[in-house]
Design an enzyme around this catalytic site. Structure first.
Site, PDB file in Angstrom:
ATOM      1  N   ASP A   1       0.741  -1.254  -0.047  1.00  6.76           N
ATOM      2  CA  ASP A   1       0.147   0.021  -0.087  1.00  6.76           C
ATOM      3  C   ASP A   1       0.985   1.476   0.027  1.00  6.76           C
ATOM      4  O   ASP A   1       0.756   2.301  -0.873  1.00  6.76           O
ATOM      5  CB  ASP A   1      -1.110   0.101   1.051  1.00  6.76           C
ATOM      6  CG  ASP A   1      -2.095  -1.027   1.293  1.00  6.76           C
ATOM      7  OD1 ASP A   1      -2.368  -1.194   0.069  1.00  6.76           O
ATOM      8  OD2 ASP A   1      -2.557  -1.118   2.270  1.00  6.76           O
TER       9      ASP A   1
ATOM     10  N   ASP B   1      -6.419   4.832  -4.643  1.00  4.05           N
ATOM     11  CA  ASP B   1      -6.469   3.817  -3.863  1.00  4.05           C
ATOM     12  C   ASP B   1      -5.525   2.969  -4.162  1.00  4.05           C
ATOM     13  O   ASP B   1      -5.253   2.199  -5.221  1.00  4.05           O
ATOM     14  CB  ASP B   1      -7.721   2.922  -3.803  1.00  4.05           C
ATOM     15  CG  ASP B   1      -7.711   1.893  -2.609  1.00  4.05           C
ATOM     16  OD1 ASP B   1      -6.697   1.581  -2.271  1.00  4.05           O
ATOM     17  OD2 ASP B   1      -8.996   1.646  -2.243  1.00  4.05           O
TER      18      ASP B   1
ATOM     19  N   THR C   1      -7.864  -5.291  -0.422  1.00  3.12           N
ATOM     20  CA  THR C   1      -6.765  -5.634   0.546  1.00  3.12           C
ATOM     21  C   THR C   1      -6.808  -7.270   0.629  1.00  3.12           C
ATOM     22  O   THR C   1      -6.024  -7.987   0.614  1.00  3.12           O
ATOM     23  CB  THR C   1      -6.603  -5.012   1.527  1.00  3.12           C
ATOM     24  OG1 THR C   1      -6.617  -3.672   1.461  1.00  3.12           O
ATOM     25  CG2 THR C   1      -5.536  -5.588   2.639  1.00  3.12           C
TER      26      THR C   1
ATOM     27  N   ASP D   1     -12.616   4.549  -3.534  1.00  2.00           N
ATOM     28  CA  ASP D   1     -13.088   3.391  -3.646  1.00  2.00           C
ATOM     29  C   ASP D   1     -13.911   2.990  -4.897  1.00  2.00           C
ATOM     30  O   ASP D   1     -14.421   2.077  -5.441  1.00  2.00           O
ATOM     31  CB  ASP D   1     -13.761   2.691  -2.647  1.00  2.00           C
ATOM     32  CG  ASP D   1     -12.862   2.196  -1.353  1.00  2.00           C
ATOM     33  OD1 ASP D   1     -11.896   1.779  -1.753  1.00  2.00           O
ATOM     34  OD2 ASP D   1     -13.542   2.325  -0.190  1.00  2.00           O
TER      35      ASP D   1
ATOM     36  N   GLU E   1      -5.467   6.904   0.647  1.00  2.16           N
ATOM     37  CA  GLU E   1      -5.827   6.258   1.811  1.00  2.16           C
ATOM     38  C   GLU E   1      -4.972   6.247   2.627  1.00  2.16           C
ATOM     39  O   GLU E   1      -5.083   6.125   3.915  1.00  2.16           O
ATOM     40  CB  GLU E   1      -6.224   4.524   1.566  1.00  2.16           C
ATOM     41  CG  GLU E   1      -6.821   3.999   2.644  1.00  2.16           C
ATOM     42  CD  GLU E   1      -7.556   2.655   2.097  1.00  2.16           C
ATOM     43  OE1 GLU E   1      -8.132   2.176   2.874  1.00  2.16           O
ATOM     44  OE2 GLU E   1      -7.394   2.291   1.060  1.00  2.16           O
TER      45      GLU E   1
ATOM     46  N   ILE F   1      -3.948   0.004  -3.191  1.00  2.00           N
ATOM     47  CA  ILE F   1      -4.442  -1.466  -3.422  1.00  2.00           C
ATOM     48  C   ILE F   1      -5.846  -1.301  -2.845  1.00  2.00           C
ATOM     49  O   ILE F   1      -5.999  -1.200  -1.579  1.00  2.00           O
ATOM     50  CB  ILE F   1      -3.344  -2.243  -2.575  1.00  2.00           C
ATOM     51  CG1 ILE F   1      -2.105  -2.059  -3.234  1.00  2.00           C
ATOM     52  CG2 ILE F   1      -4.088  -3.600  -2.478  1.00  2.00           C
ATOM     53  CD1 ILE F   1      -1.102  -3.312  -2.305  1.00  2.00           C
ATOM     54  N   ASP F   2      -6.485  -1.418  -4.037  1.00  2.00           N
ATOM     55  CA  ASP F   2      -8.180  -1.636  -3.652  1.00  2.00           C
ATOM     56  C   ASP F   2      -8.410  -3.140  -3.688  1.00  2.00           C
ATOM     57  O   ASP F   2      -8.152  -3.699  -4.524  1.00  2.00           O
ATOM     58  CB  ASP F   2      -8.827  -0.825  -4.654  1.00  2.00           C
ATOM     59  CG  ASP F   2     -10.328  -0.773  -4.735  1.00  2.00           C
ATOM     60  OD1 ASP F   2     -10.598  -0.993  -3.293  1.00  2.00           O
ATOM     61  OD2 ASP F   2     -11.240  -1.352  -5.437  1.00  2.00           O
TER      62      ASP F   2
END
Length: 394
Positions: free
Chosen positions: A89, A177, A182, A329, A114, A179-180
């Site tokens: 991330d 984001d 997780t 998101d 994020e 890493i959308d």
């Protein structure tokens, strides 16, 4: 009914707006022409920003792929410590910020993202920061796009903290984001690097890098078809449609949402994790529509990408009560699917408003489909919600 849905959103594609207005009388056509000529968003090209976004998401995807491979080999996903996910991330966010700054030559730019560096600046975060810095530098070296000296730990921290913006209705804001998805990342399944640009509160471009999404269409519930050919990059710019290519740089293909108008022939996407969506409600809606196919459950905004190329016809997202949707998101996925001819609203048919900061204020959930199915979908959603409310009050 369809035209009223299409025309509500400033972020809906210009082609969709044109389609909606063409169904009206000839009197409004001059008004449409005037709108297209005078709209600041319609008149801007965003070419530099678009190229920078594609490059940033693609390079960040390389870091994420490397971390996920090591994660799977060491079986760390079965442990409670998910630090490799956090490393990815942070590293992805740092790389995206670095590339945007390099490509746009901007002294300052706004990123709504994020992560922040607070935990990494603590003594307990020193080892993790060293790992992130090493990963970022290795990724930049292997990519060979930028001939720069290795970034210091402080450089990486500053890049991560570029994402502290609150967004809002004025000016330009990148929405990221890193890493959308997780939990999908941990399992070795679907995730996405999602990057979009807001201009005066409207989503004007978006990029989805989906390293594990097959290039071939997802068939039924099988998200692992054609495993030897995976890695998709979806990108869209307002008024220009949506394109897909492989992450390794194949020729782009213009994509379009499914043209299905019979809900019995449709299939729908929902979240893989049961905790992320009210599956009973989704099932009720599907039953009212007469949908025959089982739901396709995958993680992340990869669903938006798959929907944009017609893998399914409907996306339903109904989070549990009290959950507030974040703009990172959905922003990139939103423009990818709407520029491919889709329509995205909340459960009441209201447009998605990305101009109010980090959160989307919604009526119940998010629904996405094509223009033909949207009236039927809205009715099924309305009826199912009404039934659920009646049952809870008994």
């Amino acid at each position: 009914m369809v035209s009223s849905i299409v025309s509500f959103s400033g972020s809906t594609s210009i082609n969709s707006v044109r389609l909606a207005f063409s169904a009206k009388t000839k009197v409004v056509k001059p008004l449409l022409s005037l709108l297209l000529r005078t709209s600041p968003i319609a008149s801007m090209t965003y070419e530099k920003e678009f190229a920078a976004a594609k490059k940033a998401a693609s390079i960040a995807a390389k870091l994420c792929q490397k971390v996920q491979t090591a994660l799977l080999q060491s079986d760390v996903q079965s442990k409670s410590d998910r630090s490799p996910v956090t490393v990815a991330d942070y590293g992805s966010q740092a790389l995206v910020s670095f590339v945007l700054e390099r490509e746009l030559h901007s002294e300052s730019f706004s990123v709504v993202a994020e992560e922040d560096s607070e935990d990494l600046r603590k003594d307990s975060g020193r080892e993790m920061l060293e790992r992130i810095t090493k990963l970022v530098n290795e990724t930049l070296t292997c990519d060979e796009t930028y001939n720069v000296n290795p970034l210091s730990a402080e450089d990486v921290l500053k890049a991560i903290d570029s994402g502290k913006s609150e967004g809002g209705p004025h000016g330009q804001h990148w929405v990221l984001d890193p890493i959308d998805g997780t939990k999908g990342f941990v399992r070795g399944d679907q995730y996405a690097i999602a990057l979009a640009l807001l201009d005066e509160g409207k989503v004007v471009l978006g990029v989805l890098a989906c390293p594990n999404l097959p290039l071939a269409p997802i068939v039924s519930h099988d998200q692992h078809s054609s495993q030897n050919q995976v890695g998709c990059l979806f990108y869209a710019k307002v008024g220009c449609g949506t394109y897909m290519q492989s992450l390794d740089g194949s020729s782009p293909t213009k994509v379009h949402v499914s043209a299905i108008d019979n809900p019995a022939e449709a299939s729908f996407f929902e979240s893989f994790e049961a905790a992320h969506s009210l599956r009973d409600l989704s099932g009720s809606i599907a039953k009212k529509l007469g949908v025959q196919a089982p739901p396709v459950r995958i993680d992340s905004q990869a669903k938006y990408g798959a929907l944009s190329r017609g893998d399914g016809a409907i996306y339903l997202r109904f989070p549990h009560k009290g959950y507030r949707e974040k703009i990172w998101d959905h922003a990139a996925g939103f423009v990818v699917v709407t520029e491919a001819g889709g329509v995205a609203t909340d459960a009441a048919g209201n447009p998605l408003d990305f101009s109010k900061g980090k959160f989307l204020d919604l009526d119940t959930g998010i629904i996405v489909t094509n223009q033909k199915l949207m009236p039927l979908l809205l009715k099924a959603v309305r009826d199912s919600l009404s039934e659920a409310q009646s049952a809870s009050s008994m």
